[in-house]
Design an enzyme around this catalytic site. Structure first.
Site, PDB file in Angstrom:
ATOM      1  N   HIS A   1       2.941   1.304  -1.579  1.00  0.00           N
ATOM      2  CA  HIS A   1       3.894   0.985  -2.646  1.00  0.00           C
ATOM      3  C   HIS A   1       4.228  -0.500  -2.613  1.00  0.00           C
ATOM      4  O   HIS A   1       4.286  -1.104  -1.531  1.00  0.00           O
ATOM      5  CB  HIS A   1       5.181   1.812  -2.474  1.00  0.00           C
ATOM      6  CG  HIS A   1       6.063   1.820  -3.670  1.00  0.00           C
ATOM      7  ND1 HIS A   1       6.964   0.809  -3.930  1.00  0.00           N
ATOM      8  CD2 HIS A   1       6.177   2.697  -4.701  1.00  0.00           C
ATOM      9  CE1 HIS A   1       7.606   1.075  -5.064  1.00  0.00           C
ATOM     10  NE2 HIS A   1       7.149   2.200  -5.546  1.00  0.00           N
TER      11      HIS A   1
ATOM     12  N   ASP B   1       4.162   9.047  -6.555  1.00  0.00           N
ATOM     13  CA  ASP B   1       3.189   9.309  -7.617  1.00  0.00           C
ATOM     14  C   ASP B   1       2.147  10.331  -7.168  1.00  0.00           C
ATOM     15  O   ASP B   1       1.666  11.136  -7.959  1.00  0.00           O
ATOM     16  CB  ASP B   1       2.492   8.013  -8.036  1.00  0.00           C
ATOM     17  CG  ASP B   1       3.445   6.997  -8.621  1.00  0.00           C
ATOM     18  OD1 ASP B   1       4.208   7.373  -9.518  1.00  0.00           O
ATOM     19  OD2 ASP B   1       3.438   5.841  -8.182  1.00  0.00           O
TER      20      ASP B   1
END
Length: 432
Positions: A308, A366
């Protein structure tokens, strides 16, 4: 508040420039360079705003190194365990968790605004059936400013409040309509007897011909996904909403701009990319080959849904959603789904392989949300739309905070110009 000062010495400028160092309640101190150009004649250069605080906010706090995400001071893990999306929406908007009376009133207001103007269906019918739903969502959201004239005066506090409630309430209806239109089904109206997430699933999957009962496990998982995605500080789409809002644009247009920004594959489209990656891998037996491709510096292949931009630790949202993903697979009897088996194996490797652990390439939110959506039968083109449903609460809260900030100014970044210096126009016949 000012905590200290920072001095800047620039060649050819006789006097050092001095700037206040501002201190927040948490996080890094910030050097206030508001008067930098005025005092020195130079700008700062920061592509991607990697080291720039664009605003002051009380809404969301992130510490990427420690894996911390808090809404208004509450850890996301605790909210995920004990709260709901609508309660978190209230928290983001108003700064505190509601008591029972306030929550009941807020829920009622949201429920009353879930229907959209009937003429909006004609806007949908103007699109091709194969149009990407994010294109439809951006257009539909912006179009609401044409229908709801009583909530576009940004200087009226009551109208700002009404617009906030409408946007949070109507976005799941618009999303479900985009799905139904794509598959040729009739639009399903909201049901005021259902909760927020349950109602969304009802509008998505029910048909007039037969009764549809929403699974409590799926409704809970969907609510959890919405809660975890509700806000994430000054990301690309939130910054877009604020920048659009700084010009005085109406709230519906501002959120429409945020939807357009979210559509990008580097932002909200990441969970759609996860499923594309799983389909490319194709089979569990192919995983070792793709793992090696991911490790190779010469190969462009990337494992989507790992790592991330902000978190250099385990994404706290992913830690919460991991269990929900497995609960959904069990509820739907899809533990042996080939595509989802690949995802589970990749998850196992990422948590144990030294290459991924050393680089802190943990599965992110995600990765797990994509798995849940796939198991539910939601098409990948709709994944970013679901992200938009959740993030609307945060966008609205950020927009509202900005509009109530007396120091708010129109956004106007500067640039480092590297183009041609002054040139004279040459008639076309004389050009070489």
């Amino acid at each position: 508040m000012p905590n200290d000062t920072a001095k800047l010495n620039i060649k050819n400028i006789a006097k050092d420039a001095e700037f206040a160092v501002l201190q927040g309640t948490q996080g890094p101190d910030v050097i206030d360079v508001t008067n930098l150009y005025k005092d020195t004649g130079v700008f700062t250069y920061d592509p991607g705003f990697m080291s720039t605080a664009s605003c002051e906010s009380k809404i969301t706090y992130i510490d990427g190194e420690k894996g911390i995400l808090r809404y208004r001071g509450y850890d996301i893990e605790e909210l995920a365990q004990k709260s709901s999306f609508l309660e978190v929406s209230y928290l983001l908007l108003y700064g505190d968790l509601p008591n029972a009376k306030k929550y009941k009133e807020f829920s009622r207001k949201i429920t009353e605004h879930t229907m959209v103007h009937e003429q909006l269906q004609f806007l949908y019918r103007g699109y091709p059936r194969q149009a990407h739903p994010m294109a439809i969502m951006s257009g539909a959201f912006s179009s609401m400013s044409a229908f709801y004239h009583d909530s576009i005066d940004i200087d009226d506090a009551d109208q700002r409040e009404l617009a906030a409630h409408r946007m949070i309430a109507k976005v799941p209806t618009l999303a479900a309509m985009a799905y139904k239109y794509a598959i040729g089904h009739p639009f399903v109206y909201p049901n005021n007897k259902l909760g927020f997430s349950e109602n969304f699933l009802h509008m998505m999957f029910s048909v007039p011909a037969e009764e549809y009962k929403v699974s409590p496990v799926l409704a809970k998982a969907m609510d959890l996904i919405f809660l975890l995605h509700a806000d994430h500080e000054q990301n690309a789409s939130t910054s877009t909403v604020r920048l659009a809002g700084s010009s005085g644009a109406n709230p519906f247009a501002c959120i429409s701009a945020g939807i357009a920004s979210l559509w990008g594959p580097a932002h909200g489209g990441a969970n759609e990319a996860v499923i594309d990656m799983l389909e490319e891998i194709g089979d569990v037996k192919n995983i070792p080959t793709f793992i090696e491709k991911a490790k190779s510096k010469k190969d462009p292949f990337r494992l989507m849904g790992f790592g991330h931009r902000v978190y250099k630790n385990y994404d706290p949202r992913a830690a919460v959603l991991r269990k929900a993903a497995h609960d959904v697979l069990k509820e739907l009897g899809q533990e042996n789904n080939p595509l989802l088996k690949i995802a589970v194996k990749l998850e196992e490797i990422a948590l144990t392989d030294e290459y991924f652990v050393a680089r802190k390439l943990y599965p992110n939110v995600d990765f797990y949300s994509g798995i849940i959506y796939k198991a539910m039968g939601i098409p990948s083109s709709l994944y970013t739309v679901l992200f938009a449903i959740a993030r609307t609460a945060g966008w609205v809260a950020q927009w509202k905070e900005m509009m109530e900030d007396p120091s708010q100014k129109i956004g106007r970044p500067r640039q480092l110009y590297t183009g041609a210096k002054k040139r004279k126009y040459v008639a076309i016949k004389k050009r070489k």
